[in-house]
Write an enzyme that holds these catalytic residues in place. Sequence first.
Site, PDB file in Angstrom:
ATOM      1  N   SER A  59      73.878  42.036  22.397  1.00  0.00           N
ATOM      2  CA  SER A  59      74.983  42.804  21.818  1.00  0.00           C
ATOM      3  C   SER A  59      76.211  42.919  22.709  1.00  0.00           C
ATOM      4  CB  SER A  59      74.498  44.203  21.427  1.00  0.00           C
ATOM      5  OG  SER A  59      73.718  44.130  20.255  1.00  0.00           O
ATOM      6  N   GLY A 286      83.677  55.752  32.180  1.00  0.00           N
ATOM      7  CA  GLY A 286      83.402  54.329  32.252  1.00  0.00           C
ATOM      8  C   GLY A 286      83.261  53.740  30.861  1.00  0.00           C
ATOM      9  N   GLY A 288      81.575  49.957  28.734  1.00  0.00           N
ATOM     10  CA  GLY A 288      80.651  48.853  28.918  1.00  0.00           C
ATOM     11  C   GLY A 288      79.879  48.562  27.660  1.00  0.00           C
ATOM     12  N   HIS A 289      78.704  47.945  27.822  1.00  0.00           N
ATOM     13  CA  HIS A 289      77.847  47.625  26.676  1.00  0.00           C
ATOM     14  C   HIS A 289      76.518  47.118  27.203  1.00  0.00           C
ATOM     15  CE1 HIS A 289      77.039  46.785  22.459  1.00  0.00           C
ATOM     16  NE2 HIS A 289      78.268  47.158  22.159  1.00  0.00           N
ATOM     17  N   ASP A 290      75.443  47.341  26.419  1.00  0.00           N
ATOM     18  CA  ASP A 290      74.136  46.762  26.689  1.00  0.00           C
ATOM     19  C   ASP A 290      73.836  45.721  25.621  1.00  0.00           C
ATOM     20  OD1 ASP A 290      73.918  48.561  28.736  1.00  0.00           O
ATOM     21  OD2 ASP A 290      72.356  49.784  27.800  1.00  0.00           O
ATOM     22  N   GLY A 291      72.896  44.817  25.924  1.00  0.00           N
ATOM     23  CA  GLY A 291      72.522  43.813  24.937  1.00  0.00           C
ATOM     24  C   GLY A 291      71.070  43.412  25.061  1.00  0.00           C
ATOM     25  N   ALA A 292      70.440  43.106  23.923  1.00  0.00           N
ATOM     26  CA  ALA A 292      69.068  42.598  23.898  1.00  0.00           C
ATOM     27  C   ALA A 292      69.017  41.393  22.977  1.00  0.00           C
ATOM     28  CB  ALA A 292      68.100  43.680  23.411  1.00  0.00           C
ATOM     29  N   GLY A 295      63.915  38.401  24.282  1.00  0.00           N
ATOM     30  CA  GLY A 295      63.330  38.582  25.598  1.00  0.00           C
ATOM     31  C   GLY A 295      64.328  38.543  26.734  1.00  0.00           C
TER      32      GLY A 295
END
Length: 434
Positions: A59, A286, A288-292, A295
């Site tokens: 993501s 701050g 930002g972003h996380d992603g999956a 795996g």
Amino acid sequence: MTRTMYAQDLLDTLRAEHGVPGATLAVLVDGEIHEFASGVLHTGTGVEATTDSVFQLGSVAKIYTATLVMSLVEEGLLDLDARVVDVLPDFRVADPEATSAITVRQLLSHTSGLSGDFQPDTGRGDDCIERYLEACVKLGQDVPPGSTVSYSGAGYVVLGRIVEVLTGTTWNQALADRVLMPLGLTHTVTLPEEVLRFRAAIGHFDGAPAPVWDLMPRAAGPAAAVCASAGDVVRLAKAHLDNTVLKPETVALMQERQVDVPDKWTVNADGWGLGWTLYDFVGTPGIGHDGAATGQYSYLRVLPEQGIVIALLTNGGGARPLSSAILRALLGQFGIEMPPPFAPPAEPFEVDMAPYNGVYRREGVVITIDGRSARYEFVDDMAIYPSMDMELIPVSHNVFAATGAGSSFQDDFMPVVFDNGYCYIGMRAAPKVG
């Protein structure tokens, strides 16, 4: 950079401690980018991770699409508050009222209400996103448009189609022409055949290489299918800090709070901007972003006032606790404090579960709450992913710490939040249906 010179040892030690096969790390500080790598890209082949290796960003791709969309806004080709149906006359979702109401701004800020994990496979052709839009006639709403936040990958695929219609080319080519090539991001690509040119990571589940490199259809590209080196991820964020990708006023607009979030723990989100996740590092703002992905797990943190960017890319194992440990250690070197890990209180207490018991459903997911037990089941197009059985431990009257979700998605506990008839897991709102 003297305060982060120990980053290689830190990455090596913590990666091994958390069972992550391979990871790359890039840090921007004092205007310079420093890159590190550790472990292997594939436990079966033993190929080592290097700083120029590319990983699936999941993501984090949404930041790329948001940047691309905002370039069209800048040029006057698109109005943030335009209704999607006015830009895409063929746009239809299951709810006619939602069809006529959803705006571009809502898609960018995850307030469209579109059920997030809608992943029909519309093929590998250049028309895959156009065909995805046709399939949206079956796409339901998790929440009414504009009412609250519910994380929606589907909304970003619709944005990808807007890009295609306004530029006259594919989302992949538009991203390359307007963002990647101008910024010199030579290790950032969007198609598997392009990834083959590079040293590439494969994801891992339970310590073993994933059975396939990527489970997502091509149409998911604008929401989740950018592959890059950690250094290139930092270079994109640096372009935002330097105003070299967009005008200063556009960069600032993307960082403005559009909505608060009921679940402030899953990705430590304090709110959402236009693409960017908004963070509060104990008084220090701050983005930002996380992603999956399949795996593979990625983490991007940007502190605009300090000019600091950190990108961590991983290929399995305890990716989430690794990211927390890495970020806590590196940011601590600059006097920046991360919020404490999400956890239940030291003194346990009881909560009446009766109001929360029942079945909640959103696209691809069914959540069953029975007292302190929860089952998170993937269904329909998402049935390829394993279901999870969790125990709920009260944190407050409507927030629970769930055990059993797996360390790739959490630290020690995963947040489950009940708010106004919705069950939030993974920042996605599932309405109660029974």
